[in-house]
Design a protein around this motif. Structure first.
Motif, PDB file in Angstrom:
ATOM      1  N   ASP A   1      -3.208  -7.429  -4.943  1.00  0.00           N
ATOM      2  CA  ASP A   1      -2.763  -6.602  -6.072  1.00  0.00           C
ATOM      3  C   ASP A   1      -1.613  -5.722  -5.574  1.00  0.00           C
ATOM      4  OD1 ASP A   1      -2.648  -5.203  -8.535  1.00  0.00           O
ATOM      5  OD2 ASP A   1      -3.939  -3.636  -7.707  1.00  0.00           O
TER       6      ASP A   1
ATOM      7  N   VAL B   1       0.444  -2.668  -5.890  1.00  0.00           N
ATOM      8  CA  VAL B   1       0.494  -1.338  -6.491  1.00  0.00           C
ATOM      9  C   VAL B   1       1.914  -0.821  -6.276  1.00  0.00           C
ATOM     10  CG1 VAL B   1      -0.480   0.981  -6.524  1.00  0.00           C
ATOM     11  CG2 VAL B   1      -1.943  -0.985  -5.984  1.00  0.00           C
ATOM     12  N   THR B   2       2.678  -0.751  -7.332  1.00  0.00           N
ATOM     13  CA  THR B   2       4.110  -0.483  -7.199  1.00  0.00           C
ATOM     14  C   THR B   2       4.399   0.876  -6.571  1.00  0.00           C
ATOM     15  OG1 THR B   2       4.115   0.299  -9.494  1.00  0.00           O
ATOM     16  CG2 THR B   2       4.687  -1.997  -9.111  1.00  0.00           C
ATOM     17  N   THR B   3       3.524   1.857  -6.796  1.00  0.00           N
ATOM     18  CA  THR B   3       3.772   3.184  -6.227  1.00  0.00           C
ATOM     19  C   THR B   3       3.530   3.224  -4.724  1.00  0.00           C
ATOM     20  OG1 THR B   3       1.504   3.833  -6.792  1.00  0.00           O
ATOM     21  CG2 THR B   3       3.242   4.351  -8.389  1.00  0.00           C
TER      22      THR B   3
ATOM     23  N   ASN C   1      -0.259  -3.753 -10.324  1.00  0.00           N
ATOM     24  CA  ASN C   1      -0.988  -2.560 -10.771  1.00  0.00           C
ATOM     25  C   ASN C   1      -2.279  -2.933 -11.501  1.00  0.00           C
ATOM     26  OD1 ASN C   1       1.019  -0.798  -9.765  1.00  0.00           O
ATOM     27  ND2 ASN C   1       2.219  -1.036 -11.632  1.00  0.00           N
TER      28      ASN C   1
ATOM     29  N   LYS D   1       9.922  -0.032 -11.888  1.00  0.00           N
ATOM     30  CA  LYS D   1       8.562   0.469 -11.999  1.00  0.00           C
ATOM     31  C   LYS D   1       7.818  -0.197 -13.145  1.00  0.00           C
ATOM     32  CE  LYS D   1       5.826   4.671 -12.573  1.00  0.00           C
ATOM     33  NZ  LYS D   1       5.839   6.115 -12.827  1.00  0.00           N
TER      34      LYS D   1
ATOM     35  N   THR E   1       1.617   1.454 -16.256  1.00  0.00           N
ATOM     36  CA  THR E   1       0.248   1.127 -16.603  1.00  0.00           C
ATOM     37  C   THR E   1       0.008   1.460 -18.070  1.00  0.00           C
ATOM     38  OG1 THR E   1      -0.559   3.318 -15.981  1.00  0.00           O
ATOM     39  CG2 THR E   1      -0.466   1.648 -14.244  1.00  0.00           C
TER      40      THR E   1
END
Length: 394
Positions: A55, A57-59, A133, A293, A296
């Motif tokens: 997975d 998680v872009t952040t 995300n 980005k 969500t």
């Protein structure tokens, strides 16, 4: 004793020799007795610490400015030789010619094959292996390459840490039919059962890819199917491609994982592996978080609510300004009406003559005037009386 001592090592060697092929030939599935949770029992690499998919998680991704756009080599040069499309019981596979490759990596990687992963519930029900995300796409395309600079073939390369490079493309459902994917999906009915093959016309492989090849995620991982060798440099493209709902339905319902001679037919569905732990691996991105980005559902909801509140606040401000303008306009009109009802002297006060001052008369003058009035009255009475000299005798 000597014969017994020789016999035991021979037996152990025989057992080891037979155990390896048994593990390699084990027919695995995504669910059931040899499902995902049991893969590591038969294929030890599937229990490794650098497994795929993951997975993203872009952040938490790390921007790497040295990551250059990936460059498909020869993808459009399909020639006249047909491709081979076949059902291996786990997915649908197309073998790719060796003149195709992938640039933009530390080594030159030669194309080997491509295949698909999908679900069973239609649009928005998942089917991709990688997630962004926590959100999955409807399907996923993998284009597999091997390191041809260091290894002579894919069989040797797949066991090495730097042996493979896989291009991952997320697929979602749209309204229009994707003609490029039609070159594959239109022939699925000819390979409905496992081990069936068919020759299809060659086509432009690059047409399957999105237009933006400069934004992607990069990490070190593994094959997503047994034997799960941890030898893959993954490149997951940020931009997605679209196929129609009818095309997705065909992908989910036409193929079988069972053979034609099997009594029980089993649809080939949900052939995607669950995401695996990162285990402190870094996921790099070729673009900044701001420019690519992914939002969500909670972030989208917050943005929508914020926009609505902003609109309401703007409407209140506009209403207040309009009311203020109307108030001052009405006040101005009333002032003009009042001014128009006054005299011209009020309008032009500079032309109005100054009023004469009024003073009290002195008491002396007032008494003189009263005396004069009395004298005049008495004189008038005397004139009315007859003169005695004018009286006549009897």
């Amino acid at each position: 004793m000597d014969s017994l001592g020789l016999f035991l090592p021979l037996m152990l060697l025989c057992c080891q020799w037979t155990a390896v092929p048994a593990a390699e030939e084990t027919y695995w599935t995504y669910t059931g007795l040899v499902g995902q949770s049991e893969w590591s029992q038969y294929f030890p690499d599937c229990g490794g610490s650098s497994q795929s998919p993951v997975d993203v998680v872009t952040t938490q991704t790390k921007y790497d400015p040295s990551l250059m756009p990936v460059t498909p080599l020869g993808y459009s040069q399909h020639g006249n030789k047909p491709f081979t499309l076949y059902n291996n019981g786990h997915t649908v596979v197309i073998d790719l010619p060796d003149w195709m490759g992938l640039g933009g990596l530390p080594w030159l990687f030669t194309a080997a094959q491509m295949h698909l992963h999908w679900g069973s519930g239609g649009p928005s029900h998942g089917g991709s292996e990688h997630t962004i995300n926590g959100q999955s796409a409807d399907a996923e395309l993998h284009v597999v390459h091997y390191n041809s600079e260091l290894y002579p073939n894919i069989s040797m390369a797949m066991t090495q840490r730097d042996g493979l490079a896989v291009l991952g493309i997320l697929i979602e459902t749209g309204e229009e039919t994707n003609q490029a994917f039609g070159n594959i999906l239109n022939y699925l009915s000819r390979i409905r059962h496992a081990d069936q093959k068919v020759s299809i016309p060659a086509f432009d492989i690059q047409a399957l890819l999105p237009t933006d090849l400069g934004r992607y995620y990069r990490y070190n991982g593994s094959l997503t199917t047994p034997p799960c060798y941890q030898s893959v440099i993954w490149t997951l493209l940020h931009e997605r491609v679209q196929i129609s709902q009818a095309q997705l339905l065909k992908l989910e319902t036409v193929l079988y994982s069972s053979k034609a001679e099997d009594a029980d037919r089993m649809l080939l569905q949900d052939n995607y592996r669950a995401t695996q732990p990162l285990n402190h691996r870094a996921v790099f991105s070729s673009f900044t978080a701001e420019s690519g980005k992914e939002l969500t559902s909670g972030e989208v909801t917050a943005i929508v609510i914020g926009v609505m509140c902003g609109c309401v606040g703007l409407a209140v401000i506009i209403r207040f300004i309009v009311k203020t303008i109307r108030f001052f306009t009405l006040l101005r009109n009333e002032t003009v009406v009042v001014n128009s009802s006054t005299s011209s002297w009020d309008v032009l006060p500079s032309n109005r003559p100054a009023p004469m001052p009024r003073t009290k008369e002195p008491e002396k003058e007032k008494e003189q005037k009263q005396d004069m009035a009395l004298n005049s009255t008495s004189e008038a009475g005397q004139k009315e009386e007859p003169s005695p000299s004018l009286q006549t005798e009897p």
